[in-house]
Design a protein around this motif. Structure first.
Motif, mmCIF file in Angstrom:
data_model
loop_
_atom_site.group_PDB
_atom_site.id
_atom_site.type_symbol
_atom_site.label_atom_id
_atom_site.label_comp_id
_atom_site.label_asym_id
_atom_site.label_seq_id
_atom_site.Cartn_x
_atom_site.Cartn_y
_atom_site.Cartn_z
ATOM 1 N N ALA A 37 0.832 -1.195 0.000
ATOM 2 C CA ALA A 37 0.000 0.000 0.000
ATOM 3 C C ALA A 37 0.870 1.250 0.000
ATOM 4 C CB ALA A 37 -0.929 0.001 1.212
ATOM 5 N N PHE A 38 0.399 2.304 -0.722
ATOM 6 C CA PHE A 38 1.151 3.549 -0.790
ATOM 7 C C PHE A 38 1.139 4.242 0.577
ATOM 8 C CE2 PHE A 38 1.518 8.112 -1.550
ATOM 9 C CZ PHE A 38 2.654 8.159 -2.335
ATOM 10 N N ASN A 94 -6.126 4.351 6.916
ATOM 11 C CA ASN A 94 -6.337 5.477 6.012
ATOM 12 C C ASN A 94 -6.077 6.846 6.627
ATOM 13 O OD1 ASN A 94 -8.912 3.361 5.399
ATOM 14 N ND2 ASN A 94 -7.598 3.875 3.679
ATOM 15 N N ASP A 146 -5.440 5.045 -1.124
ATOM 16 C CA ASP A 146 -4.231 4.675 -1.855
ATOM 17 C C ASP A 146 -3.447 5.935 -2.229
ATOM 18 O OD1 ASP A 146 -2.397 2.897 -2.948
ATOM 19 O OD2 ASP A 146 -3.331 2.956 -4.931
ATOM 20 N N ARG A 147 -3.386 6.285 -3.512
ATOM 21 C CA ARG A 147 -2.581 7.434 -3.949
ATOM 22 C C ARG A 147 -3.354 8.756 -3.948
ATOM 23 N NH1 ARG A 147 2.281 6.304 -6.422
ATOM 24 N NH2 ARG A 147 2.755 4.076 -6.587
#
Length: 243
Positions: A37-38, A94, A146-147
């Motif tokens: 994961a980024f 997150n 994510d990104r």
């Protein structure tokens, strides 16, 4: 001789039967690593540019009788651009939070005639405003998909505010130049194009409250107090490098 041949054939047949009954040997499948994961954690610095619009109000008060003599909306607007940088912490999952500072130069300005007050239009000689620079120190908190990062931010704001004008009839000049501190809130969205480059769109609202300065008209020899109230809206696009 024949007996030896029969025995050898029997042994071979028994070996073949044993092998046929053995469990099938299956080669292990290659292990495929799960995608990493980024992570948004780390320091960054970048450049940004955009548009500034202000809500500025200048009000003149006669100090002899405390009457409002004139008021004017001098909403400076124009280009704003500069640099920013900070540090993010990315918690498991997150949640992303961090601190960020920025400094910008601006050519925002406005000029016009004053709006007459209840007594007379003291600012009819004209008035102008400029915002030469802005800055902020903000805390940020966001949600990472994510990104892509969605965030809100708030903290301290700074603006270099200038106001100039003349009293009615093109008479006595007056001026105000002050670096003002206030508070700011805003938010934006960021997208990581790779491990190092991040683009963003950022909006910031700032309130610098009220400030005042005194002025005495040469024509009327009357002392006045000018009150300056300033709010700004900035929207900027930025590009940062992650270290």
């Amino acid at each position: 001789m024949i007996r030896k041949c029969l025995i050898a054939a029997s042994v071979a047949a028994l070996g073949t039967s044993a092998l046929a009954g053995s469990p099938e040997v299956v080669a292990p499948e290659p292990v495929v690593a799960a995608p990493v994961a980024f992570s948004w954690q780390g320091a960054y610095a970048g450049v940004q540019a955009g548009y500034l619009d202000s809500d500025m109000e200048l009000t003149g008060v006669n100090l002899n009788n405390q009457n409002t003599m004139s008021s004017s909306d001098i909403d400076a607007s124009g280009f704003v651009g500069g640099v920013y940088g900070g540090y993010n912490w990315h918690r498991p999952g997150n949640l992303v939070y961090g601190l960020e500072a920025e400094f910008n130069f601006s050519d925002a300005d406005e000029s016009g005639n004053g709006v007459p007050g209840p007594s007379f239009g003291f600012l009819r000689g004209g008035v102008s405003s400029e915002i030469d620079s802005t800055g902020a120190l903000r805390a940020r908190i966001g949600f990472a998909a994510d990104r892509t990062l969605f965030y809100v931010a708030g903290g301290l704001a700074y603006a270099d505010i200038n106001v100039d004008g003349r009293s009615q009839g093109g008479g006595s000049p007056f001026g105000y130049s002050e670096g003002r501190w206030g508070w700011t809130v805003g938010g934006g969205i960021e997208y990581a194009f790779g491990q190092n480059w991040v683009g963003r769109i950022d909006y910031r609202y700032s309130d610098f409250g009220d400030d005042s300065f005194n002025f005495t008209s040469v024509q009327q020899q009357t002392p006045h107090r000018f009150e300056v109230e300033t709010e700004t809206h900035e929207i900027k696009a930025g590009l940062a490098y992650r270290f």
